[in-house]
Enzyme design. Structure first.
Site, short mmCIF file in Angstrom:
data_model
loop_
_atom_site.label_atom_id
_atom_site.label_comp_id
_atom_site.label_asym_id
_atom_site.label_seq_id
_atom_site.Cartn_x
_atom_site.Cartn_y
_atom_site.Cartn_z
N GLU A 48 7.02 9.22 4.76
CA GLU A 48 5.83 9.80 5.68
C GLU A 48 6.31 11.48 5.92
OE1 GLU A 48 5.71 7.55 9.10
OE2 GLU A 48 3.98 6.48 8.21
N ARG B 157 5.61 5.80 -3.44
CA ARG B 157 5.84 4.32 -3.44
C ARG B 157 6.91 3.98 -4.28
NH1 ARG B 157 3.67 2.76 1.42
NH2 ARG B 157 1.71 2.96 1.66
#
Length: 227
Positions: free
Chosen positions: A151, A70
């Site tokens: 991802e 993140r």
């Protein structure tokens, strides 16, 4: 405890709404509002399409988790599968089923709602529904889904529920979806109310009120298959 009001409080009046910056998913906006005392104030916040998260619990009391980078916090976080409500016309349960397949390659036969939250209501419009998924089985990723960006390096595996709770209280897991989801699950279990949790297609009043969030159109939560 009395139920909160889901409609807009008319004693707070929005006088103007200005988009200051536009992003790929969210906008940064400024609202000028008049308070019940007649004071006029400006408030800036981030718009958001909303999201769903899934606490997927298997028969060994393990939770499916992902480890995803993140950028805002510059860390890899341990999180449950989750994703945006950014597919037009998709209801909440279908979004959760899709995210579980995309991120953890799982499907579930038993879906319930653990909790609904605003993740940061002082600065973001994000509303989050966290589901409990059980009766798990392997599932392929949806056709056309491509791992990209964060991802592409995301991993998924299993963690014992008790270990996740310990990690939360030790400060080692700080994803709001994980913290809220696992503590809600443990609370529901301790109180013996798991079988009385809301059904997976229950209304989400704050998103379905007239006008939605700050004028966002209300969304259909049409019934979805449990599997």
């Amino acid at each position: 405890m009395s139920a909160p009001r889901w409609d807009h409080d008319e004693t707070w009046r929005v006088d103007s709404h200005e988009v200051l910056a536009t992003g790929r998913v969210c906008d940064f906006v400024n609202d000028t509002i008049t308070t019940p005392t007649g004071e006029q104030v400006a408030r800036q916040y981030i718009t958001h399409p909303g999201a769903v998260g899934i606490i997927a619990l298997d028969d060994q009391d393990r939770v499916a988790v992902v480890r995803q980078y993140r950028q805002p916090v510059e860390m890899i976080l341990v999180e449950p599968p989750a994703g945006l409500l950014d597919v037009a016309g998709e209801n909440y349960l279908h979004a959760a089923q899709r995210e579980l397949a995309e991120e953890a390659q799982l499907a579930a036969s038993d879906w319930r709602i653990l909790v609904d939250i605003f993740t940061s209501p002082g600065g973001s419009q994000e509303s989050l529904r966290i589901f409990l998924a059980r009766g798990l089985r392997p599932a392929p990723r949806p056709d056309g889904f491509v791992l990209e960006g964060e991802e592409a390096t995301m991993s998924h595996d299993w963690e014992p529920l008790d270990d996740l709770v310990d990690a939360v209280f030790a400060g080692n897991c700080q994803s709001p979806t994980l913290v809220t989801g696992v503590t809600a699950l443990v609370t529901a279990r301790d109180r013996g109310v798991i079988d009385r949790l809301r059904p997976a297609d229950a209304p989400w009043p704050v998103r379905e009120r007239p006008g939605g969030l700050s004028g966002m159109p209300p969304e259909s939560n049409g019934a979805a298959e449990q599997g």
